[in-house]
Design a protein around this motif. Structure first.
Motif, PDB file in Angstrom:
ATOM      1  N   GLY A   1      33.153   5.797  33.987  1.00  0.00           N
ATOM      2  CA  GLY A   1      34.131   5.534  32.943  1.00  0.00           C
ATOM      3  C   GLY A   1      33.687   4.409  32.025  1.00  0.00           C
TER       4      GLY A   1
ATOM      5  N   CYS B   1      31.139   5.724  29.738  1.00  0.00           N
ATOM      6  CA  CYS B   1      31.785   6.590  28.741  1.00  0.00           C
ATOM      7  C   CYS B   1      32.434   5.736  27.658  1.00  0.00           C
ATOM      8  N   ASN B   2      33.138   4.694  28.073  1.00  0.00           N
ATOM      9  CA  ASN B   2      33.776   3.812  27.099  1.00  0.00           C
ATOM     10  C   ASN B   2      32.750   3.092  26.228  1.00  0.00           C
TER      11      ASN B   2
ATOM     12  N   ASN C   1      31.278  13.425  25.370  1.00  0.00           N
ATOM     13  CA  ASN C   1      31.194  12.189  26.139  1.00  0.00           C
ATOM     14  C   ASN C   1      32.010  12.315  27.417  1.00  0.00           C
ATOM     15  N   GLU C   2      33.182  12.937  27.293  1.00  0.00           N
ATOM     16  CA  GLU C   2      34.053  13.107  28.452  1.00  0.00           C
ATOM     17  C   GLU C   2      33.388  14.018  29.481  1.00  0.00           C
ATOM     18  N   ARG C   3      32.714  15.055  28.996  1.00  0.00           N
ATOM     19  CA  ARG C   3      32.029  15.951  29.915  1.00  0.00           C
ATOM     20  C   ARG C   3      30.938  15.207  30.674  1.00  0.00           C
TER      21      ARG C   3
ATOM     22  N   ARG D   1      30.889  12.006  31.252  1.00  0.00           N
ATOM     23  CA  ARG D   1      31.522  11.078  32.184  1.00  0.00           C
ATOM     24  C   ARG D   1      31.883  11.808  33.473  1.00  0.00           C
ATOM     25  N   ASP D   2      32.436  13.006  33.291  1.00  0.00           N
ATOM     26  CA  ASP D   2      32.868  13.776  34.440  1.00  0.00           C
ATOM     27  C   ASP D   2      31.700  14.118  35.356  1.00  0.00           C
TER      28      ASP D   2
ATOM     29  N   ASP E   1      31.574   5.484  23.716  1.00  0.00           N
ATOM     30  CA  ASP E   1      32.641   5.721  22.761  1.00  0.00           C
ATOM     31  C   ASP E   1      32.740   4.559  21.773  1.00  0.00           C
TER      32      ASP E   1
ATOM     33  N   ARG F   1      33.785  12.741  21.475  1.00  0.00           N
ATOM     34  CA  ARG F   1      34.569  12.387  22.673  1.00  0.00           C
ATOM     35  C   ARG F   1      34.569  13.519  23.683  1.00  0.00           C
TER      36      ARG F   1
END
Lengths: 493, 633
Positions: free
Chosen positions: A84, A87-88, B250-252, B254-255, A91, B247
């Motif tokens: 996380g 990811c942040n 990016n979320e993928r 992260r997962d 971002d 995003r």
């Protein structure tokens, strides 16, 4: 820098706190285990009491199960927190880049931003996870093990203390010396990679002058120098594990000798001696781990700095505090405008430009390549700010307008035509997000693009590859014009 | 967006390919450092044995020394002292072995890395231009940085660790068998269970790691694309959409990163505690055996066995920790070998360029020293050798060419350049101007037709000699890290300082070089980032001048340089062209008016050909361009 980065933990703060908590609980279980082991041996086996063996065996199983649960939870939360966090970070960097002005973009190269968002973030993610799991684990293990050792036998525990001091000193000495050499190594390494880069991009020059062997020779020498430095640094690091073994074995021998005396004198049980022997390992292992964490942190410091640089970069085109959202008309005025791409470099691209264009006029700007035509146009939609002088649209200074409003009212077809991955329609709708297919076709007809699009296998739904690789230069240009036309049609005035 | 969605690789095929790659890596290392590798293996064995004997000693410590002393109540420690001294010696040997293999491994791993880097580089230099034109430079670079690095970690850390773990497991097992069979059976069963669990968890973990790599690649590609088109994004105010799409990717990532790391984090506690369970089982069963006196198990043996049990299960979890690093290193190794397996530039040429002297009878003879007179040495099938003077005459007869066989980009090109003539190519971007020059020096080979150099088919000329006879000033100037002087000397490595100075003066570069802080000794870095575009161009001209070739290829710069510098660059180019056959790719018509022949290209065809006056009189495409004022329109 650390504050900037830590802020990015954001919604994963809970995971970032739970991970070390469970890691700590796991350590507690692990530290208790040898203690129970000693009890099995002393009270069960030595005493010949099978009931005690079962009791302590069961206790040990429970502890192992708890330790397993805590370990799994710690692993899970630290993975969540670090993924996380990464990811942040990405971002935040991406959003920061999106807010960059053209001159900010010019400052960081594409490759630079990409490495920062991938390799550097991965480095930091690994370091963060390491800190969450091990930075708590190792010191706690050290303290708990020490505490239990003193609980078993104060006198023998002093052996540990001595061992810890010796090992810590030796490790610190090795780390300090290698750290300095490694700095050199990394500089050399960067240099070597830079020379590969140089050769890759200048391969035509190398081949045209038949300098392959010359370059090979140069590279061979550089690779050799790097090798010698690496060997010097890692040769020292190779002392790490023998030193560790020396201290461990030394402690085992001392413990055996002193322990035997204590047992014979009746001050210690055999079970306790076994526990002490196994604590030697865990104490010294945690010390070793700490030194690893330390190395990891120093190595990721450079990445952290590079990431923070992007996040902290201030866009040098500020939105005005109270943006003007109304552009009255299309008059354009340049008032003694000078401009340079690098402020203060003295290489001015535009010198003292003054011009007035009335609303609705069509104006052509001509000149040789590099004479500043594009630069002049870029100032109108405030893609860059002028160094001196004023640029006005609709009679008002461009710096007073809301940037989005200004740019959506000034349609630009850039010389550098970029199309993006997606269908032709997707690309056209960059100009107007809610454009109907009919509107897109009308724009393409106006831009003389309709004909070639229809000839394509899937017409308007044909996929454009990255950078528009599957259309010709002229087609690209026409698509870009159509895209800009669509944008124009959205304008109210 | 669907372009960025990946499907996980097929695990089975991946495993097979991985084993082959691992074999190749090991083979590469072993053939180079056979003795060292054997020494490392021996040392690892030695150090493991030393640590096992230490564990075995705890048995005799309690059984043979402490217990008898406690029972007899004597306080005679001499026997124990002697035993400790023996163990100490073995420990010392173990420590020496540990140092030995760690130290030797440094040389092996770093040496392998050095050899690999040098081989990679040398091989890369031998690859045809087409390779560089079809592969992203970032990808090539990443082989040197990321891939070589992960491989280094594998060789210097994972491999010794694996070997060490294997030896420890085996030696522990053997010792356990010697101590007690039933307990060994329990331990082995537990180890098998641990391995099963590990492979399952590690399998899932590496599957997610592969996903993570793919997702990272997608994020990487998206950022690159958006950064390249950043200005367009701004102009169309698409920042929000671009952030939204980012995003999602990016979320993928992260997962998949979270899943991959969770699984790899779980392995350690899982294995450690399975180890603990194995310990408890052995303790309970062992205690039952010892208390009932079955199988002659003593207390000391049990204690030793329990320690061995811990020692034997620890390496299993260490092995599982290494799986991911192996998977990643193998992916890197695959890319390294892919580069090494690329076919180098083919060269079947046998005509060479030699220094020559003119005999009294007018014939040419080869000689060793530099005479300023060059000749093509052409050996024939019947054993005779002919010498043709190097004059610089180039002929294209009906040449066709395409970068890929399916798509021809040059059609029926014919031209003749007599020695000393200036030939200019004009036409819009993509018309094929640069492509033609790529054929003369055989960066690419033609599909059909013939190119002759002094009457010799250029396919018969050795590439190195052909290129040595051609000077090139490219559109994008590339300079090398080094001093200004070294960069000029790049044209001819044995040129004296005076010759380099003369070349710089000819190119018109001398005056600006003298104004640099250290003059000719100024260090240039980052492709001459501290110089302006025009200055870099002047250095490139000087570099070509010092080579003093009979034939020149000049690609005019399109990049923005100010008009004053442009005039200086033009003068430099003109000075260089005097007396040489020159091919000029012109972007401004003003520079080609004095050419002996101007070729107007359109879509890979020569549509007009002649001198400036002839072409103007014809009122065709050239006349349009000329009166339109721009070539690239």
């Amino acid at each position: 820098m650390i504050k900037t980065l830590l802020r990015q933990v954001g919604q994963y703060r809970r995971d970032a706190l739970l991970a070390p908590l469970f890691a700590a609980l796991e350590v507690l279980m692990e530290v208790l285990l040898p203690f129970v082991t000693a009890a099995i041996i002393d009270r069960g086996i030595q005493a010949g009491d099978m009931a005690q063996v079962y009791r302590y065996g069961a206790l040990m199983l429970v502890l192992a199960m708890l330790s397993l649960c805590f370990g799994v939870l710690a692993g899970r939360f630290s993975a969540r927190a670090s993924a996380g966090f990464a990811c942040n970070l990405r971002d935040a960097m991406y959003c920061s880049v999106q807010a960059f002005s053209f001159s900010n973009i010019d400052k960081f190269s594409t490759a630079g931003v990409v490495t920062r968002m991938t390799t550097d973030v991965t480095n930091l993610q690994n370091a963060f996870q390491m800190i969450l799991r091990i930075a708590v684990r190792a010191p706690l293990m050290l303290v708990c093990s020490m505490f239990l050792c003193f609980f078993i036998n104060v006198c023998l525990s002093l052996v540990f203390l001595a061992a810890i001091v010796v090992l810590a000193a030796a490790l610190a000495a090795i780390m300090l010396r290698t750290g300095r050499i490694f700095e050199q190594v990394f500089r050399r390494y960067d240099g070597l990679n830079a020379s590969v880069q140089e050769n890759v991009s200048a391969i035509r020059v190398v081949k045209a002058f038949v300098r392959e062997e010359h370059e090979d020779e140069k590279f061979r020498r550089a690779a050799d120098r790097l090798y010698r430095l690496f060997v010097k640094a890692e040769g020292l690091l190779a002392l790490n594990s023998p030193v560790m073994m020396l201290v461990v074995y030394g402690s085992i021998l001392t413990l055996s000798w002193l322990g035997a005396h204590f047992i014979v004198a009746g001050g210690l049980t055999t079970g306790q001696l076994t526990s002490l022997l196994s604590y030697v390992m865990s104490v010294l292992m945690s010390l070793m781990m700490l030194s690893m964490v330390f190395v990891m942190i120093t190595m990721s410091a450079a990445s952290a700095r590079r990431i923070a640089e992007v996040i902290d970069e201030q866009p040098d085109l500020a939105q005005p505090a109270r943006p003007d959202r109304n552009i009255p008309n299309g008059t354009i005025d340049f008032d003694h405008v000078s401009f340079s791409y690098r402020h203060g470099s003295g290489e001015k691209t535009l010198h003292d430009i003054t011009l007035h264009i009335r609303s609705g006029e069509t104006v052509g700007i001509v000149g040789a390549t590099g004479s500043g035509k594009s630069s002049l146009v870029n100032l109108i939609s405030r893609l860059y700010d002028a160094d001196t002088g004023r640029v006005c649209v609709g009679g008002k200074d461009v710096s007073g307008y809301d940037l989005d409003i200004l740019r959506s009212q000034v349609a630009v077809v850039l010389q550098n035509n970029v199309l993006f991955t997606g269908t032709i329609l997707d690309n056209l709708r960059w100009g107007k997000a809610d454009a109907t297919e009919a509107e897109c076709q009308a724009a393409c007809r106006a831009a003389c693009a309709d004909e070639f699009i229809r000839r394509m296998p899937q017409g308007y739904h044909t996929r454009i590859e990255r950078g528009g690789a599957n259309v010709s230069g002229g087609q690209k240009q026409r698509l870009c014009i159509a895209r800009a036309l669509l944008k124009q049609s959205t304008d109210p005035g | 967006m669907s372009a960025y969605v990946h499907t996980p690789a097929q695990p089975q095929r991946r495993t097979a390919g991985m084993t082959a790659t691992l074999g190749r890596v090991l083979g590469y290392m072993f053939t180079r450092y056979k003795a060292a590798c054997l020494a490392v293996a021996a040392c690892i064995l030695g150090s493991s044995l030393a640590s096992v004997q230490g564990v075995l000693f705890t048995q005799s410590l309690i059984d043979d020394y402490i217990t008898p002393m406690v029972q007899s109540g004597s306080a005679d420690f001499t026997a124990l002292a002697a035993a400790l001294a023996r163990v100490a010696c073995l420990y010392a040997a173990g420590i020496l072995c540990a140092w030995g293999y760690n130290r030797i491994m440094v040389n092996v791993s770093q040496g392998t890395m050095r050899d690999l880097r040098i081989q990679l580089f040398a091989h890369m230099e031998s690859l045809p231009i087409a390779y560089f034109d079809t592969h992203a430079h970032g990808d090539i670079m990443s082989v040197y940085t990321n891939d070589v690095d992960t491989l280094r970690q594998l060789i210097s850390q994972s491999l010794p660790q694996l070997l060490n773990s294997a030896v420890t497991i085996i030696t522990s097992l053997v010792s356990m068998i010697l101590l007690d069979l039933p307990l060994t059976a329990i331990t082995v069963a537990m180890i098998v269970l641990m391995l099963l669990v590990t492979t399952r968890v590690a399998g899932r973990s590496s599957r997610y790691f592969a996903c993570q790599q793919a997702d990272l690649g997608a994020v990487n590609g998206y950022i690159e694309e958006m950064m390249d088109g950043q200005k367009v994004v701004k102009v169309f105010c698409r920042e929000e959409e671009s952030i939204r799409d980012f995003r999602a990717l990016n979320e993928r990532l992260r997962d998949s990163a979270e899943k991959a790391n969770t699984f790899s984090n779980i392995t350690m506690p899982l294995n450690a505690n399975l180890g603990n369970i194995s310990y408890v089982l052995c303790a309970v069963v062992g205690a039952a055996l010892a208390l009932n006196g079955w199988g002659g198990l003593t207390l000391g043996t049990l204690v030793s066995f329990l320690t061995l049990n811990k020692n034997g299960t620890q390496p299993v979890s260490q092995v599982s920790q290494q799986t991911n690093s192996i998977v990643m290193a193998m992916a890197g190794a695959k890319r390294i070998f892919e580069l090494l397996d690329q076919q180098p530039e083919a060269d079947a040429g046998y005509v060479t360029l030699v220094n020559a002297r003119r005999n009294a009878d007018g014939t040419l003879a080869e000689c060793g020293e530099r005479t300023g007179l060059w000749a093509w040495k052409h050996p024939h099938g019947d054993g005779t050798v002919t010498y043709t003077p190097l004059a610089g005459e180039i002929t294209f007869s009906d040449v066709d060419f395409g970068y890929t066989p399916e798509k021809t980009v040059l059609h029926h090109i014919s031209l003749h350049a007599a020695p000393g003539q200036k030939i200019a190519f004009v036409g819009s971007t993509g018309a094929g101007k640069t492509t033609i020059t790529n054929l003369i020096n055989r960066f690419y080979d033609i599909a059909d037709g013939k190119i002759r150099y002094d009457g010799i088919n250029i396919n018969k000329i050795k590439k190195a000699d052909l290129r040595r006879s051609l000077g090139i000033v490219l559109q994008d100037t590339h300079l090398f890290t080094g001093t200004v002087m070294e960069n000029i000397r790049y044209g001819r490595l044995d040129a004296s300082d005076d010759e380099c100075l003369a070349a710089a003066r000819l190119a018109g570069a001398d005056s600006f070089i003298r104004r640099l802080p250290d003059g000719y000794d100024t260090l240039l870095t980052g492709d001459g980032a501290n110089l302006s575009q025009g200055q870099r161009q002047l250095l490139a001209i000087a570099r070509a001048a010092v080579a003093d070739p009979p034939v020149l290829i000049l690609d005019e710069a399109t990049s923005s340089i100010d008009t004053r510098t442009e005039a200086i660059v033009q003068q430099g180019m003109d000075a260089l062209m005097t007396g040489r056959t020159s091919f000029v790719i012109a972007h401004r018509l003003s520079t080609v008016q004095n050419a002996d022949c101007i070729l107007v290209l359109e879509q890979g065809r020569v549509i007009e050909q002649g001198t400036h006056e002839e072409l103007i009189a014809r009122k065709g495409r050239y006349w349009q361009l000329y009166t339109g004022g721009s070539v690239t329109a």
